[in-house]
Design a protein around this motif. Structure first.
Motif, short mmCIF file in Angstrom:
data_model
loop_
_atom_site.label_atom_id
_atom_site.label_comp_id
_atom_site.label_asym_id
_atom_site.label_seq_id
_atom_site.Cartn_x
_atom_site.Cartn_y
_atom_site.Cartn_z
N THR A 6 0.84 -1.18 0.00
CA THR A 6 0.00 0.00 0.00
C THR A 6 0.88 1.24 0.00
O THR A 6 1.84 1.33 0.75
CB THR A 6 -0.91 0.01 1.24
OG1 THR A 6 -1.68 -1.19 1.26
CG2 THR A 6 -1.85 1.19 1.21
N THR A 7 0.55 2.17 -0.86
CA THR A 7 1.32 3.41 -0.93
C THR A 7 0.40 4.60 -0.63
O THR A 7 -0.82 4.51 -0.76
CB THR A 7 1.96 3.60 -2.31
OG1 THR A 7 0.93 3.63 -3.30
CG2 THR A 7 2.94 2.49 -2.62
N LEU A 8 1.02 5.69 -0.26
CA LEU A 8 0.29 6.92 -0.01
C LEU A 8 0.01 7.60 -1.35
O LEU A 8 0.91 7.78 -2.15
CB LEU A 8 1.12 7.84 0.88
CG LEU A 8 0.43 9.11 1.37
CD1 LEU A 8 -0.70 8.75 2.33
CD2 LEU A 8 1.43 10.01 2.06
N ARG A 9 -1.23 7.95 -1.58
CA ARG A 9 -1.63 8.63 -2.81
C ARG A 9 -2.00 10.06 -2.47
O ARG A 9 -2.81 10.29 -1.56
CB ARG A 9 -2.82 7.90 -3.43
CG ARG A 9 -3.29 8.50 -4.71
CD ARG A 9 -4.40 7.65 -5.33
NE ARG A 9 -4.94 8.36 -6.47
CZ ARG A 9 -6.23 8.48 -6.71
NH1 ARG A 9 -7.11 7.94 -5.92
NH2 ARG A 9 -6.63 9.15 -7.77
N ALA A 43 -4.45 13.12 1.34
CA ALA A 43 -3.54 11.97 1.36
C ALA A 43 -4.42 10.76 1.58
O ALA A 43 -5.21 10.71 2.53
CB ALA A 43 -2.52 12.13 2.48
N GLU A 44 -4.30 9.81 0.70
CA GLU A 44 -5.13 8.61 0.75
C GLU A 44 -4.22 7.40 0.95
O GLU A 44 -3.23 7.24 0.24
CB GLU A 44 -5.90 8.50 -0.56
CG GLU A 44 -6.94 7.42 -0.60
CD GLU A 44 -7.63 7.43 -1.96
OE1 GLU A 44 -7.18 6.68 -2.84
OE2 GLU A 44 -8.60 8.19 -2.12
N TYR A 45 -4.56 6.55 1.91
CA TYR A 45 -3.77 5.35 2.18
C TYR A 45 -4.72 4.17 2.29
O TYR A 45 -5.66 4.19 3.09
CB TYR A 45 -2.98 5.53 3.49
CG TYR A 45 -2.06 4.38 3.78
CD1 TYR A 45 -0.80 4.31 3.19
CD2 TYR A 45 -2.44 3.37 4.65
CE1 TYR A 45 0.05 3.25 3.45
CE2 TYR A 45 -1.59 2.32 4.91
CZ TYR A 45 -0.35 2.26 4.32
OH TYR A 45 0.50 1.21 4.58
N GLY A 46 -4.51 3.18 1.45
CA GLY A 46 -5.39 2.01 1.46
C GLY A 46 -6.84 2.37 1.17
O GLY A 46 -7.75 1.74 1.72
N ARG A 61 -2.50 7.70 11.80
CA ARG A 61 -1.51 7.78 10.72
C ARG A 61 -0.51 8.93 10.93
O ARG A 61 0.22 9.29 10.02
CB ARG A 61 -2.19 7.93 9.36
CG ARG A 61 -3.14 6.83 8.96
CD ARG A 61 -2.54 5.45 8.87
NE ARG A 61 -1.42 5.42 7.93
CZ ARG A 61 -0.63 4.37 7.76
NH1 ARG A 61 -0.82 3.28 8.46
NH2 ARG A 61 0.35 4.41 6.90
N HIS A 95 2.94 11.41 6.62
CA HIS A 95 1.79 11.78 5.79
C HIS A 95 1.54 13.28 5.78
O HIS A 95 1.19 13.85 4.74
CB HIS A 95 0.53 11.06 6.25
CG HIS A 95 0.57 9.57 6.06
ND1 HIS A 95 1.51 8.92 5.31
CD2 HIS A 95 -0.25 8.60 6.53
CE1 HIS A 95 1.28 7.62 5.33
NE2 HIS A 95 0.21 7.40 6.07
#
Length: 183
Positions: free
Chosen positions: A2-5, A56-59, A96, A101
């Motif tokens: 999983t990466t940070l988008r 910031a979106e994670y998973g 988080r 982040h």
């Protein structure tokens, strides 16, 4: 893996952003932190610049937020004003925090502002955090605001110019849009 988008906010993000803001700014004395209302009111104001509301979106979950909105800098004795940006609120979901982040979403917002040709960003916040982006005391850049008396937390950043022939960032009083008066 999983990466940070990092991406601009879209309309479906309003409720998740409100949840992140509410969790990050939670206080026992208020049901809803004022930062939640601030963002909602800024969304419906002339200060809103959609490309500069970053999530910031994670998973698949919105876990961070950084907002840049329009402010004006009025020079002494001048009736005209120059455009600038205010950074804030910046928030990361408590589960988080302290893993990068916040830094990532702020940098994404500043990069987007630079790409749009913006020249100046102001913020009221922790100098230790914002110094990593190049922010410095705003009074040293000739900027005042209702928060000038707070000293070091009142900060500014001159963004890199898109061309070599641009004038230096404006100096004077930073005028915030009405929603900021409630914070």
């Amino acid at each position: 893996m999983t990466t940070l988008r990092l991406r601009p906010e879209d309309p479906a993000d309003e409720a998740p952003v409100a949840r992140v803001l509410a969790a990050a700014f939670a206080r026992p004395d208020v049901a809803t932190p004022p930062e939640v209302e601030l963002v909602d009111e800024l969304r419906h104001s002339d200060a809103w610049i959609p490309e500069l509301a970053m999530v910031a979106e994670y998973g698949g979950e919105v876990v961070g937020y950084a907002l840049l909105t329009r402010v004006r800098v009025r020079s002494d004795g001048d009736t005209a004003s120059a455009p600038a940006l205010a950074l804030g609120p910046v928030a990361v979901a408590p589960h988080r925090q302290r893993i990068g982040h916040g830094t990532a979403v702020v940098q994404a917002a500043l990069d987007a502002a630079t790409e749009l040709g913006e020249r100046l960003v102001v913020v009221l916040g922790d100098p230790a955090f914002y110094r990593r982006f190049g922010f410095e005391r705003a009074d040293r850049m000739g900027l005042t605001s209702p928060w000038s008396g707070l000293g070091e937390p009142w900060q500014a950043l001159a963004l890199p110019p898109s061309t070599g022939g641009e004038a230096p960032p404006p100096r004077g009083e930073v005028v915030f849009p009405p929603p900021w008066a409630k914070v």
